[in-house]
Design an enzyme around this catalytic site. Structure first.
Site, short mmCIF file in Angstrom:
data_model
loop_
_atom_site.label_atom_id
_atom_site.label_comp_id
_atom_site.label_asym_id
_atom_site.label_seq_id
_atom_site.Cartn_x
_atom_site.Cartn_y
_atom_site.Cartn_z
N LEU A 152 0.83 -1.21 0.00
CA LEU A 152 0.00 0.00 0.00
C LEU A 152 0.86 1.26 0.00
CD1 LEU A 152 -2.84 -1.04 2.49
CD2 LEU A 152 -2.72 -1.33 0.00
N TYR A 188 12.48 4.52 3.55
CA TYR A 188 12.31 5.36 2.36
C TYR A 188 13.43 5.25 1.33
CZ TYR A 188 8.41 7.20 4.93
OH TYR A 188 7.23 7.30 5.62
N PHE A 229 7.70 18.70 9.35
CA PHE A 229 6.44 18.86 8.62
C PHE A 229 5.80 17.50 8.43
CE2 PHE A 229 9.92 18.56 5.58
CZ PHE A 229 9.51 17.62 4.68
#
Length: 421
Positions: free
Chosen positions: A99, A129, A421
């Protein structure tokens, strides 16, 4: 029987699905799943059609990803458009079904098609990542100052340079802060843009946390009266045996000049009752310890990778930054997802202090071979190529090429991203 990956629909989230998407995000981040009305309104202000992705098993959202427009400062002060990725989660019941890969591939392809030069994120976990072409491009250090050992004059009442430190309120921060931040971030490789919502959230105009503690704000004004530094901090502590034991914890400190930086740290260390000062996220080569008479009074409590970068356009990225030296380098960049134009491509970089050109080539042999994720650290100047060669993360195809790369790409001051962020 649990559903297969094909039964889970990955798609942009509609406004009607936003609350369900937010519930899935809070589940993934182990936060209270129900938001107050005020929190939900803040989250809705971050909704951009097509930039929130969700994976839906029936009506239930089980994975989330959000992206938004950002500017990232390259070496030398130019900014490049970035696809900032955040709010990534996969519910534990739906792991190992691809996903995240489906959401990430969709978002990065859209960013490339928009013309973004890079994508950015803050990695909650290190191993995730790299498979998508991201690499750690900046790092951080957090410091704790033992104030009694710092060697500062306990009677310090202001900077000796003719400037001054003033306590201000949030309204003035919203007035002077954005201009100061623009000045600071355009001089700092690795820094990112802040929008109006950022300033509202960090001065309490809008409340994104259930419990908001209003910080103290102080600005440094140069002898000319111009604001050159800003700090937000909270204080907490107790008294032990009739002696104060309080900590000032910095939420954000930005400074356009070393004089402003020195004055603000000295201000924090001079506050009555404060025995410790905890820094915010600082650059790994921050000046802080050496702004104190006794640098040993400042100890590192955290040192870690921070901003991860995924280069989407090698040519524009390498041409956007500046170079202190002169030289030519042929880089063979591997990108298994092909977002930079192919699985493996070579680029000839010709650089000098006057500018740079980067051209895809086919006939020339490579000087260095590397993955697109390693290129991110070289591009922002955070890692010397010689070190990456020693670690086996870059391969030197021509003897001495790594030293040429260091002379061109490695920077005298390390990149720094102060924001999350």
């Amino acid at each position: 029987m649990s559903p297969s990956a094909a039964d889970v629909d990955v798609r942009p989230v509609t406004e009607a699905e936003f609350i369900e998407w937010q519930r899935a995000l809070n589940t993934g981040f182990l936060r209270e799943r129900r938001l107050t009305r005020e929190q939900l309104e803040v989250r809705r202000r971050q909704f951009v059609s097509g930039r929130l992705l969700g994976a839906f098993d029936g009506d239930r959202c089980v994975a989330t990803l959000r992206s938004f427009d950002q500017e990232l400062t390259a070496v030398g002060g130019a900014t490049v458009p970035a696809d900032a990725i955040t709010n990534v989660s996969v519910t534990s019941t739906h792991r190992r079904r691809g996903l995240l890969t489906r959401m990430m591939s969709r978002d990065l392809a859209a960013a490339r098609d928009r013309g973004d030069v890079v994508a950015t994120l803050i990695a909650a976990e290190y191993p995730i990542y790299g498979r998508y072409g991201f690499g750690p491009a900046t790092s951080l250090a957090e410091w704790t100052v033992d104030v009694p050992r710092a060697g500062l004059d306990p009677r310090w009442s202001g900077p000796e340079c003719g400037g001054r430190v003033d306590l201000v309120e949030g309204e003035e921060v919203r007035d002077v802060g954005p201009k100061l931040h623009e000045r600071v971030r355009r001089a700092q490789a690795g820094a990112i843009s802040r929008d109006d919502l950022w300033w509202q959230m960090h001065t309490g105009v809008v409340r994104h946390d259930r419990e908001w503690t209003e910080p103290f704000y102080a600005v440094y004004r140069a002898p000319s009266g111009e604001v050159e530094g800003l700090v937000a901090y909270t204080c907490d502590g107790t008294w032990r045996d009739k002696q104060p034991d309080h900590t000032a914890e910095v939420r954000s400190l930005i400074a356009a000049t070393p004089a402003a930086e020195r004055a603000l740290w000295h201000h924090l260390c001079s506050i009555d009752w404060i025995t410790k000062v905890k820094s915010d996220r600082r650059a790994p080569d921050d000046l802080l310890p050496h702004l104190l008479p006794n640098p040993r009074a400042a100890g590192i409590t955290v040192r870690a990778d921070w901003l991860w970068v995924r280069i989407l356009d090698v040519v524009r990225a390498l041409e956007a930054r500046t170079y202190e030296g002169t030289g030519t380098l042929v880089l063979e960049v591997a990108d298994r997802d092909g977002l930079t134009g192919g699985g493996r491509r070579r680029y000839r970089l010709e650089a000098s202090p006057e500018g740079a050109s980067c051209t895809p080539v086919t006939a020339e042999g490579a000087d260095l071979t590397l993955d697109v994720g390693e290129l991110a650290a070289l591009w922002l100047g955070d890692e010397p190529a010689t070190r990456l060669v020693a670690l086996g993360r870059v391969r030197e195809e021509r003897a001495g090429a790594a030293r040429v790369a260091d002379a061109l790409l490695y920077t005298s001051r390390r990149p720094w991203c102060p924001d999350v962020f």
